[in-house]
Design a protein around this motif. Structure first.
Motif, PDB file in Angstrom:
ATOM      1  N   LEU A 206     101.982 106.966-110.980  1.00  0.00           N
ATOM      2  CA  LEU A 206     102.491 107.485-109.700  1.00  0.00           C
ATOM      3  C   LEU A 206     103.709 108.381-109.895  1.00  0.00           C
ATOM      4  CD1 LEU A 206     102.121 104.256-107.547  1.00  0.00           C
ATOM      5  CD2 LEU A 206     100.893 106.398-107.207  1.00  0.00           C
ATOM      6  N   ALA A 207     104.458 108.135-110.970  1.00  0.00           N
ATOM      7  CA  ALA A 207     105.642 108.959-111.225  1.00  0.00           C
ATOM      8  C   ALA A 207     105.244 110.414-111.450  1.00  0.00           C
ATOM      9  CB  ALA A 207     106.389 108.421-112.437  1.00  0.00           C
ATOM     10  N   GLU A 208     104.037 110.590-111.952  1.00  0.00           N
ATOM     11  CA  GLU A 208     103.579 111.933-112.291  1.00  0.00           C
ATOM     12  C   GLU A 208     102.739 112.570-111.176  1.00  0.00           C
ATOM     13  OE1 GLU A 208     101.179 113.776-116.071  1.00  0.00           O
ATOM     14  OE2 GLU A 208     101.903 111.699-116.118  1.00  0.00           O
ATOM     15  N   PHE A 209     101.974 111.739-110.471  1.00  0.00           N
ATOM     16  CA  PHE A 209     101.011 112.284-109.500  1.00  0.00           C
ATOM     17  C   PHE A 209     101.370 111.848-108.078  1.00  0.00           C
ATOM     18  CE2 PHE A 209      98.552 111.418-113.473  1.00  0.00           C
ATOM     19  CZ  PHE A 209      98.395 112.740-113.865  1.00  0.00           C
ATOM     20  N   GLU A 210     101.961 112.773-107.326  1.00  0.00           N
ATOM     21  CA  GLU A 210     102.338 112.448-105.949  1.00  0.00           C
ATOM     22  C   GLU A 210     101.104 112.263-105.066  1.00  0.00           C
ATOM     23  OE1 GLU A 210     105.926 114.498-104.246  1.00  0.00           O
ATOM     24  OE2 GLU A 210     104.502 114.919-102.625  1.00  0.00           O
ATOM     25  N   ASN A 211      99.967 112.786-105.545  1.00  0.00           N
ATOM     26  CA  ASN A 211      98.733 112.737-104.752  1.00  0.00           C
ATOM     27  C   ASN A 211      97.847 111.547-105.110  1.00  0.00           C
ATOM     28  OD1 ASN A 211      98.310 113.892-107.296  1.00  0.00           O
ATOM     29  ND2 ASN A 211      96.457 114.960-106.634  1.00  0.00           N
ATOM     30  N   LEU A 212      98.422 110.524-105.759  1.00  0.00           N
ATOM     31  CA  LEU A 212      97.636 109.342-106.149  1.00  0.00           C
ATOM     32  C   LEU A 212      97.983 108.149-105.254  1.00  0.00           C
ATOM     33  CD1 LEU A 212      95.782 107.882-108.284  1.00  0.00           C
ATOM     34  CD2 LEU A 212      97.871 107.448-109.595  1.00  0.00           C
ATOM     35  N   VAL A 213      96.956 107.390-104.856  1.00  0.00           N
ATOM     36  CA  VAL A 213      97.158 106.129-104.124  1.00  0.00           C
ATOM     37  C   VAL A 213      96.326 105.056-104.813  1.00  0.00           C
ATOM     38  CG1 VAL A 213      96.936 104.918-101.929  1.00  0.00           C
ATOM     39  CG2 VAL A 213      97.302 107.369-101.944  1.00  0.00           C
ATOM     40  N   ILE A 214      96.905 103.897-105.034  1.00  0.00           N
ATOM     41  CA  ILE A 214      96.172 102.794-105.667  1.00  0.00           C
ATOM     42  C   ILE A 214      96.030 101.674-104.637  1.00  0.00           C
ATOM     43  CG2 ILE A 214      96.262 101.065-107.513  1.00  0.00           C
ATOM     44  CD1 ILE A 214      98.180 103.185-108.937  1.00  0.00           C
ATOM     45  N   LEU A 215      94.800 101.199-104.453  1.00  0.00           N
ATOM     46  CA  LEU A 215      94.568 100.109-103.499  1.00  0.00           C
ATOM     47  C   LEU A 215      94.228  98.828-104.243  1.00  0.00           C
ATOM     48  CD1 LEU A 215      92.341 101.846-100.776  1.00  0.00           C
ATOM     49  CD2 LEU A 215      94.847 101.700-100.913  1.00  0.00           C
ATOM     50  N   ARG A 216      94.867  97.738-103.852  1.00  0.00           N
ATOM     51  CA  ARG A 216      94.545  96.418-104.433  1.00  0.00           C
ATOM     52  C   ARG A 216      94.472  95.389-103.314  1.00  0.00           C
ATOM     53  NH1 ARG A 216      98.637  96.985-109.460  1.00  0.00           N
ATOM     54  NH2 ARG A 216      97.537  98.681-110.486  1.00  0.00           N
ATOM     55  N   THR A 217      94.008  94.203-103.652  1.00  0.00           N
ATOM     56  CA  THR A 217      93.778  93.228-102.585  1.00  0.00           C
ATOM     57  C   THR A 217      94.049  91.798-103.032  1.00  0.00           C
ATOM     58  OG1 THR A 217      92.147  92.432-100.997  1.00  0.00           O
ATOM     59  CG2 THR A 217      91.289  93.046-103.154  1.00  0.00           C
ATOM     60  N   PHE A 218      94.381  90.959-102.057  1.00  0.00           N
ATOM     61  CA  PHE A 218      94.495  89.519-102.312  1.00  0.00           C
ATOM     62  C   PHE A 218      93.177  88.803-101.985  1.00  0.00           C
ATOM     63  CE2 PHE A 218      98.890  90.836-102.068  1.00  0.00           C
ATOM     64  CZ  PHE A 218      99.479  90.089-103.085  1.00  0.00           C
ATOM     65  N   SER A 219      92.149  89.582-101.624  1.00  0.00           N
ATOM     66  CA  SER A 219      90.888  88.973-101.168  1.00  0.00           C
ATOM     67  C   SER A 219      90.010  88.467-102.301  1.00  0.00           C
ATOM     68  CB  SER A 219      90.055  90.001-100.397  1.00  0.00           C
ATOM     69  OG  SER A 219      90.717  90.424 -99.246  1.00  0.00           O
ATOM     70  N   LYS A 220      90.231  88.948-103.498  1.00  0.00           N
ATOM     71  CA  LYS A 220      89.269  88.661-104.565  1.00  0.00           C
ATOM     72  C   LYS A 220      89.800  87.562-105.478  1.00  0.00           C
ATOM     73  CE  LYS A 220      86.727  91.769-102.691  1.00  0.00           C
ATOM     74  NZ  LYS A 220      85.522  91.407-101.954  1.00  0.00           N
ATOM     75  N   ILE A 221      90.502  87.928-106.555  1.00  0.00           N
ATOM     76  CA  ILE A 221      90.878  86.904-107.543  1.00  0.00           C
ATOM     77  C   ILE A 221      91.841  85.865-106.949  1.00  0.00           C
ATOM     78  CG2 ILE A 221      92.941  87.843-108.699  1.00  0.00           C
ATOM     79  CD1 ILE A 221      91.257  87.382-111.377  1.00  0.00           C
ATOM     80  N   TYR A 222      92.641  86.263-105.961  1.00  0.00           N
ATOM     81  CA  TYR A 222      93.616  85.330-105.375  1.00  0.00           C
ATOM     82  C   TYR A 222      92.975  84.363-104.372  1.00  0.00           C
ATOM     83  CZ  TYR A 222      97.165  88.348-107.468  1.00  0.00           C
ATOM     84  OH  TYR A 222      97.928  89.070-108.362  1.00  0.00           O
ATOM     85  N   GLY A 223      91.732  84.638-104.003  1.00  0.00           N
ATOM     86  CA  GLY A 223      91.009  83.710-103.121  1.00  0.00           C
ATOM     87  C   GLY A 223      91.527  83.688-101.691  1.00  0.00           C
ATOM     88  N   LEU A 224      91.963  84.842-101.165  1.00  0.00           N
ATOM     89  CA  LEU A 224      92.541  84.868 -99.813  1.00  0.00           C
ATOM     90  C   LEU A 224      91.792  85.818 -98.874  1.00  0.00           C
ATOM     91  CD1 LEU A 224      96.355  84.949-100.808  1.00  0.00           C
ATOM     92  CD2 LEU A 224      94.996  82.972-100.107  1.00  0.00           C
ATOM     93  N   ALA A 225      90.496  85.992 -99.093  1.00  0.00           N
ATOM     94  CA  ALA A 225      89.740  86.978 -98.306  1.00  0.00           C
ATOM     95  C   ALA A 225      89.861  86.734 -96.801  1.00  0.00           C
ATOM     96  CB  ALA A 225      88.269  86.976 -98.731  1.00  0.00           C
ATOM     97  N   GLY A 226      89.876  85.474 -96.401  1.00  0.00           N
ATOM     98  CA  GLY A 226      89.909  85.149 -94.973  1.00  0.00           C
ATOM     99  C   GLY A 226      91.235  85.471 -94.304  1.00  0.00           C
TER     100      GLY A 226
END
Ligand SMILES: Cc1ncc(COP(=O)(O)O)c(C=O)c1O
Length: 369
Positions: free
Chosen positions: A208-228
Motif C-alpha cells: 500500500l505504501a507504493e500503490f495508492e490505487n490498491l485496496v485489500i479486503l479481509r474478513t472475520f467470517s472464515k478462519i475466525y469463525g464469525l460469519a454470523g
C-alpha cells in the motif's frame, strides 16, 4: 405504480436457500453436514465467546462508530495507520462501498469468471459494464485481465485465493500485475481466504505504501469463525479509505461484532492451528478423490475444493441434491458458472469423512475412501 430505477430493473433478487432446520425435516435427517459456504466448522474461540457475552450487556448503547480499538489492532498488525483501516458489515459491505464510491453508470469493471459471485451484482447495481475474463487452467489469467483494462475501466478485482477454484497467485506475478495497471484504476484484492494459505505468502499490506490505487479486503467470517456476526475490513491508502468512510453509515459494525473481532485477532496460534487442520484435510480429500477416480482442481490454498461430479451414478446437475438428501450440503457449480463441478468446504475430520462416504456411494461401486 412505484417504479424502481432503471439500473435496478435489470437486476434479480438473491434467493436464499431454505433454513437448514427445514431441510433436515424435509429429508428426515438427524444431522446435516454443511459444507456449502466456506465457513469454519468450528465456532468462535472460547475467549471470543466471552468477549461477545460481555459486549452483549451493553447493546442499549450504539457501537463505537470509529471502532477505535479494533481498527488500531488491525493497523498495528498490518504496519499501517488506523486511518487506513475501514470496517464493513462483512467484507461484502466493503464491496458495496467500493462500487458506490468509485463506479458510475457506464464505467467498466474487470474481474475473472468464475470468481466470487458478489462482484457482478454490486457492479451491476451501479450500472457499470462488466468485463468477465475466463480463468486459465482454473487460475487468474493476469495477461488477459490486463488486456481488458481500457480508458473506461475504473476497477479491477482479483480474488486471491480465488473462490471457487482455490487457486492462488504467487506474490511476484501479482505484484507485477498491480504495478502494471494505470494509477487511476482501483485494484481490489479480495483476500477473504488469505489466512488459509500455506504456500509462500506476501504481506500485501506492505504494497500500500507504493500503490495508492490498491485496496485489500479481509474478513472475520472464515478462519475466525464469525460469519454470523458480519465483520470484515479493508486496508487502503488514506484517500481511498476516506472515500469509503463517506459512504459508510457510522454504526455499520455492531458492538458485539467489534468486541469479538478484536479478541479473535489476538489469537494467532489458534488461527495457525485452523490453517494446519485445513491443509491436512485438503491433502486427505485429494488423496481420497485420487483413490475414487474423481477429478478435482488441485492446489487449493483455501478452505474449499472444487470437485468434478460428471460421470457419477446420477447426472451431474442432480449430484448436489443427492448429497443433500444424504445429509451433506455442498455448493453446486451449476449455480455459479462451473457446470459439472461442486465446491466443497473443508469441515471437521468427521464431516469430511461423511462427505467422502456419500460421494463414494455415488461413484457407483467404486472403492471406499
Ligand atoms: C471471496 C470472498 N470474498 C468475500 C466474501 C464475503 O465475506 P463476508 O462474510 O466478509 O462478507 C466471501 C464469502 O464467501 C468470499 O468467498
Amino acid at each position: 405504480v412505484i417504479r424502481e430505477n432503471d439500473t435496478l430493473a435489470g437486476l434479480t433478487v438473491y434467493r436464499a436457500g431454505p433454513p437448514l432446520r427445514e431441510v433436515e425435516q424435509r429429508y428426515g435427517l438427524d444431522r446435516l453436514v454443511v459444507l456449502a459456504s466456506n465457513e469454519s466448522p468450528e465456532g468462535p474461540f472460547p475467549e471470543v465467546l466471552e468477549a461477545m457475552v460481555s459486549a452483549a450487556a451493553g447493546v442499549n448503547r450504539y457501537p463505537d462508530g470509529g471502532a477505535v480499538p479494533l481498527r488500531a489492532a488491525i493497523a498495528r498488525a498490518s504496519g499501517l495507520q488506523p486511518e487506513q483501516v475501514v470496517l464493513g458489515n462483512g467484507s461484502c459491505e466493503l464491496l458495496f462501498f467500493l462500487t458506490q464510491a468509485y463506479l458510475d453508470r457506464g464505467d467498466r469493471i474487470v474481474f475473472a469468471e468464475p470468481t466470487f459471485t458478489m462482484y457482478r451484482p454490486v457492479a451491476s447495481a451501479r450500472g457499470a459494464d462488466i468485463a468477465a475474463v475466463p480463468l486459465r487452467d482454473h487460475a487468474h489469467d493476469l495477461e488477459a485481465l490486463h488486456r481488458e483494462v481500457d480508458d473506461r475501466t475504473r476497477m479491477v478485482v482479483v480474488c486471491n485465493p480465488n473462490n471457487p477454484t482455490g487457486t492462488y497467485l504467487a506474490p511476484e506475478p501479482l505484484r507485477d500485475f498491480v504495478a502494471s495497471l494505470p494509477p487511476d484504476v482501483l485494484v481490489v484484492l479480495d483476500e477473504a481466504y488469505i489466512e488459509y494459505v500455506t504456500a509462500e505468502r506476501a504481506a500485501t499490506e506492505g504494497w500500500l505504501a507504493e500503490f495508492e490505487n490498491l485496496v485489500i479486503l479481509r474478513t472475520f467470517s472464515k478462519i475466525y469463525g464469525l460469519a454470523g456476526l458480519r465483520v470484515g475490513y479493508g486496508l487502503a491508502s488514506r484517500p481511498v479509505a476516506e472515500a469509503l468512510d463517506k459512504v459508510r453509515q457510522p454504526f455499520n459494525v455492531n458492538s458485539v461484532a467489534q468486541a469479538a473481532a478484536l479478541e479473535a485477532f489476538s489469537h494467532p496460534d489458534k488461527v495457525q492451528a485452523r490453517r494446519e487442520h485445513v491443509a491436512r484435510e485438503r491433502d486427505r480429500l485429494y488423496q481420497a478423490f485420487d483413490r475414487l477416480g474423481v477429478p478435482y482442481v488441485g492446489g487449493s490454498q483455501a478452505n474449499f475444493v472444487l470437485v468434478r461430479i460428471e460421470g457419477l451414478s446420477v447426472p451431474g446437475p442432480e449430484v448436489p441434491q443427492a448429497l443433500l438428501e444424504r445429509g451433506v450440503v455442498t455448493r453446486s457449480g451449476y449455480s455459479f458458472g462451473c457446470p459439472g463441478w461442486i465446491r466443497v468446504t473443508i469441515g471437521s475430520v468427521e464431516e469430511d469423512d461423511l462427505f467422502l462416504h456419500h460421494l463414494s456411494q455415488l461413484v457407483g461401486g467404486g472403492a471406499k475412501p
